[in-house]
Motif scaffolding. Structure first.
Motif, short mmCIF file in Angstrom:
data_model
loop_
_atom_site.label_atom_id
_atom_site.label_comp_id
_atom_site.label_asym_id
_atom_site.label_seq_id
_atom_site.Cartn_x
_atom_site.Cartn_y
_atom_site.Cartn_z
N LEU A 51 6.60 9.87 -0.65
CA LEU A 51 5.61 8.81 -0.46
C LEU A 51 6.21 7.75 0.44
CD1 LEU A 51 4.12 8.09 -4.03
CD2 LEU A 51 2.90 9.08 -2.08
N ARG A 52 5.35 7.04 1.13
CA ARG A 52 5.80 5.93 1.97
C ARG A 52 5.04 4.68 1.58
NH1 ARG A 52 4.71 3.86 7.57
NH2 ARG A 52 6.70 3.17 8.45
N SER A 74 0.85 -1.18 0.00
CA SER A 74 0.00 0.00 0.00
C SER A 74 0.89 1.24 0.00
CB SER A 74 -0.93 0.01 1.21
OG SER A 74 -0.18 0.02 2.41
N GLY A 75 0.27 2.37 -0.33
CA GLY A 75 0.99 3.64 -0.22
C GLY A 75 1.38 4.28 -1.52
N GLY A 76 1.16 3.61 -2.64
CA GLY A 76 1.50 4.22 -3.92
C GLY A 76 0.55 5.35 -4.26
N GLY A 77 0.86 6.06 -5.34
CA GLY A 77 -0.02 7.13 -5.75
C GLY A 77 0.68 8.10 -6.67
N LEU A 78 0.04 9.26 -6.81
CA LEU A 78 0.55 10.32 -7.67
C LEU A 78 1.13 11.42 -6.81
CD1 LEU A 78 0.76 11.72 -10.47
CD2 LEU A 78 -1.55 12.60 -10.07
N VAL A 79 2.33 11.85 -7.14
CA VAL A 79 3.00 12.89 -6.37
C VAL A 79 3.80 13.78 -7.33
CG1 VAL A 79 5.05 11.48 -5.93
CG2 VAL A 79 4.45 13.30 -4.32
N GLN A 80 4.00 15.01 -6.95
CA GLN A 80 4.79 15.91 -7.77
C GLN A 80 6.28 15.72 -7.53
OE1 GLN A 80 3.21 19.86 -6.94
NE2 GLN A 80 1.89 19.72 -8.74
#
Length: 117
Positions: A18-19, A7-13
């Motif tokens: 992210l962790r 878990s913990g993925g996603g979209l970031v600038q």
């Protein structure tokens, strides 16, 4: 059998953090390593960070100084703190567990990390 749930993925600038978390369950025994790999589109899966049973950690050169791997032995969990993310970090990240003294390798399902500029 062993299961890994990430878990913990996603979209970031770019420049963000992210962790990632990975929890292992099942009949786990004799853990040798827990680590994180990633696979970008059109590229081979690569090892980026690993923690060995005695606690030693190793990192790929591309993430050293930006990523930190840690492990919670009581929870059979491994984490990846990712700081100062770059567009080149965009990939599917996979958790990996090597146990039974090295005889068994288990993979998580993968979690997408996308870094936008």
């Amino acid at each position: 059998q062993v299961q890994l749930v990430e878990s913990g993925g996603g979209l970031v600038q770019t420049g963000g953090s992210l962790r990632l978390s990975c929890a292992a369950s099942g009949s786990i025994s004799g853990i040798r390593t827990m680590g994180w790999y990633r696979q970008a589109p059109g590229k081979q899966r690569e090892l980026i960070a690993v923690v060995i049973s005695e606690g030693t950690t190793n990192y790929a050169g591309s993430v050293k100084g930006r990523f930190t791997i840690s492990r919670d032995n009581a929870k059979n969990a491994v984490y990846l703190q990712m700081n100062n993310l770059e567009s080149a970090d965009t990939a599917v990240y996979y958790c990996n567990l090597n146990d039974l003294g090295g005889l068994r390798t288990t993979w998580g399902q993968g979690t997408q990390v996308t870094v936008s500029s």
